[in-house]
Design a protein around this motif. Structure first.
Motif, mmCIF file in Angstrom:
data_model
loop_
_atom_site.group_PDB
_atom_site.id
_atom_site.type_symbol
_atom_site.label_atom_id
_atom_site.label_comp_id
_atom_site.label_asym_id
_atom_site.label_seq_id
_atom_site.Cartn_x
_atom_site.Cartn_y
_atom_site.Cartn_z
ATOM 1 N N ALA A 117 0.828 -1.200 0.000
ATOM 2 C CA ALA A 117 0.000 0.000 0.000
ATOM 3 C C ALA A 117 0.867 1.257 0.000
ATOM 4 O O ALA A 117 0.554 2.243 -0.672
ATOM 5 C CB ALA A 117 -0.944 -0.005 1.197
ATOM 6 N N GLN A 118 1.968 1.230 0.734
ATOM 7 C CA GLN A 118 2.887 2.369 0.743
ATOM 8 C C GLN A 118 3.445 2.611 -0.656
ATOM 9 O O GLN A 118 3.488 3.746 -1.132
ATOM 10 C CB GLN A 118 4.007 2.124 1.751
ATOM 11 N N PHE A 119 3.855 1.533 -1.315
ATOM 12 C CA PHE A 119 4.357 1.644 -2.689
ATOM 13 C C PHE A 119 3.260 2.186 -3.608
ATOM 14 O O PHE A 119 3.506 3.086 -4.420
ATOM 15 C CB PHE A 119 4.857 0.293 -3.190
ATOM 16 N N SER A 120 2.060 1.657 -3.471
ATOM 17 C CA SER A 120 0.946 2.098 -4.319
ATOM 18 C C SER A 120 0.634 3.571 -4.111
ATOM 19 O O SER A 120 0.336 4.287 -5.074
ATOM 20 C CB SER A 120 -0.298 1.247 -4.044
ATOM 21 N N LEU A 121 0.718 4.040 -2.873
ATOM 22 C CA LEU A 121 0.524 5.471 -2.616
ATOM 23 C C LEU A 121 1.631 6.288 -3.282
ATOM 24 O O LEU A 121 1.368 7.347 -3.848
ATOM 25 C CB LEU A 121 0.525 5.756 -1.116
ATOM 26 N N ARG B 153 0.761 6.677 -6.864
ATOM 27 C CA ARG B 153 -0.335 7.613 -7.092
ATOM 28 C C ARG B 153 0.109 9.067 -6.919
ATOM 29 O O ARG B 153 -0.273 9.930 -7.697
ATOM 30 C CB ARG B 153 -1.522 7.271 -6.193
ATOM 31 N N PHE B 154 0.948 9.330 -5.923
ATOM 32 C CA PHE B 154 1.447 10.707 -5.758
ATOM 33 C C PHE B 154 2.440 11.067 -6.862
ATOM 34 O O PHE B 154 2.491 12.217 -7.290
ATOM 35 C CB PHE B 154 2.058 10.901 -4.371
ATOM 36 N N ALA B 155 3.209 10.114 -7.321
ATOM 37 C CA ALA B 155 4.159 10.387 -8.407
ATOM 38 C C ALA B 155 3.432 10.703 -9.710
ATOM 39 O O ALA B 155 3.860 11.560 -10.484
ATOM 40 C CB ALA B 155 5.097 9.194 -8.601
ATOM 41 N N GLU B 156 2.326 10.003 -9.956
ATOM 42 C CA GLU B 156 1.601 10.151 -11.221
ATOM 43 C C GLU B 156 0.398 11.084 -11.137
ATOM 44 O O GLU B 156 -0.163 11.468 -12.160
ATOM 45 C CB GLU B 156 1.124 8.777 -11.703
ATOM 46 N N GLY C 50 7.163 14.967 -3.473
ATOM 47 C CA GLY C 50 7.629 14.857 -2.095
ATOM 48 C C GLY C 50 6.893 13.770 -1.327
ATOM 49 O O GLY C 50 7.501 12.987 -0.600
ATOM 50 N N ARG C 51 5.584 13.719 -1.504
ATOM 51 C CA ARG C 51 4.799 12.668 -0.827
ATOM 52 C C ARG C 51 5.074 11.315 -1.467
ATOM 53 O O ARG C 51 5.084 10.292 -0.780
ATOM 54 C CB ARG C 51 3.319 13.018 -0.846
ATOM 55 N N ALA C 52 5.301 11.296 -2.779
ATOM 56 C CA ALA C 52 5.670 10.033 -3.445
ATOM 57 C C ALA C 52 6.960 9.502 -2.830
ATOM 58 O O ALA C 52 7.059 8.329 -2.480
ATOM 59 C CB ALA C 52 5.837 10.254 -4.950
ATOM 60 N N LEU C 53 7.929 10.384 -2.687
ATOM 61 C CA LEU C 53 9.215 10.011 -2.090
ATOM 62 C C LEU C 53 9.011 9.444 -0.680
ATOM 63 O O LEU C 53 9.585 8.403 -0.337
ATOM 64 C CB LEU C 53 10.131 11.237 -2.054
ATOM 65 N N HIS C 54 8.190 10.103 0.108
ATOM 66 C CA HIS C 54 7.905 9.651 1.474
ATOM 67 C C HIS C 54 7.398 8.208 1.481
ATOM 68 O O HIS C 54 7.890 7.367 2.237
ATOM 69 C CB HIS C 54 6.881 10.572 2.134
ATOM 70 N N ILE D 3 15.486 6.026 -8.990
ATOM 71 C CA ILE D 3 15.132 6.854 -10.147
ATOM 72 C C ILE D 3 14.884 8.292 -9.716
ATOM 73 O O ILE D 3 15.349 9.243 -10.364
ATOM 74 C CB ILE D 3 13.900 6.276 -10.877
ATOM 75 N N MET D 4 14.157 8.466 -8.598
ATOM 76 C CA MET D 4 13.869 9.809 -8.130
ATOM 77 C C MET D 4 15.149 10.541 -7.723
ATOM 78 O O MET D 4 15.335 11.709 -8.082
ATOM 79 C CB MET D 4 12.868 9.773 -6.968
ATOM 80 N N PHE D 5 16.023 9.853 -6.989
ATOM 81 C CA PHE D 5 17.276 10.496 -6.578
ATOM 82 C C PHE D 5 18.152 10.821 -7.785
ATOM 83 O O PHE D 5 18.775 11.884 -7.844
ATOM 84 C CB PHE D 5 18.030 9.631 -5.572
ATOM 85 N N ALA D 6 18.182 9.912 -8.778
ATOM 86 C CA ALA D 6 18.981 10.140 -9.985
ATOM 87 C C ALA D 6 18.465 11.348 -10.776
ATOM 88 O O ALA D 6 19.246 12.036 -11.430
ATOM 89 C CB ALA D 6 18.984 8.902 -10.864
ATOM 90 N N SER D 7 17.172 11.599 -10.672
ATOM 91 C CA SER D 7 16.614 12.745 -11.397
ATOM 92 C C SER D 7 16.589 14.018 -10.558
ATOM 93 O O SER D 7 16.054 15.040 -10.973
ATOM 94 C CB SER D 7 15.194 12.407 -11.889
ATOM 95 N N GLY D 8 17.166 13.947 -9.340
ATOM 96 C CA GLY D 8 17.298 15.147 -8.516
ATOM 97 C C GLY D 8 16.173 15.379 -7.528
ATOM 98 O O GLY D 8 16.176 16.371 -6.809
ATOM 99 N N ILE D 9 15.211 14.468 -7.468
ATOM 100 C CA ILE D 9 14.114 14.596 -6.505
ATOM 101 C C ILE D 9 14.539 13.927 -5.205
ATOM 102 O O ILE D 9 14.963 12.786 -5.203
ATOM 103 C CB ILE D 9 12.816 13.956 -7.044
ATOM 104 N N GLY D 10 14.449 14.654 -4.123
ATOM 105 C CA GLY D 10 14.799 14.088 -2.819
ATOM 106 C C GLY D 10 16.242 14.273 -2.438
ATOM 107 O O GLY D 10 16.677 13.763 -1.419
#
Length: 123
Positions: free
Chosen positions: A73-77, A80-83, A92-96, A115-122
């Protein structure tokens, strides 16, 4: 019991496959606090399995399960926040949520974090 019966209806094991019955049973078990049922009901809502598709309500149920520790469920959330599916897009919430799932060794969450860290998010 309701969760397992819902699973039987979803998969057609010992009964005729019936997504509507499965979803109703998942909902009843979810309302009773069954974490796996919360996740299964959220999937039913998200995909419209046996009931009307409702991505916003699905997110609510993913969140109930996520807060009770479900890595799926955490992954699924996180997805959903990423997309922006059922909620406004919020990296930010996707990262969380990806971090929460990754802490439980969820492989896809770890991949998405990379992927998020490689693209500079987080960073």
């Amino acid at each position: 019991m309701q969760y397992k019966l819902g699973l039987a209806y979803e998969l057609g094991r010992g009964v005729i496959r019936d997504d509507a019955k499965a979803s109703k049973l998942y909902e009843a078990a979810a309302r009773g606090g069954h974490v796996k049922a919360m996740f299964a009901y959220a999937i039913s809502l998200d995909e419209g399995r046996g009931l009307s598709r409702d991505p916003t309500k699905a997110v609510e149920w993913f969140q109930h399960a996520a807060l009770k520790g479900s890595a799926k469920a955490q992954f699924s959330l996180g997805i959903r926040f990423a997309e922006g599916r059922g909620v406004p897009r919020d990296p930010g919430r996707a990262l969380h949520w990806f971090e929460k799932a990754a802490e439980q060794q969820h492989a896809k969450a770890r991949c998405n974090l990379g992927i998020m860290f490689a693209s500079g998010i987080g960073v």
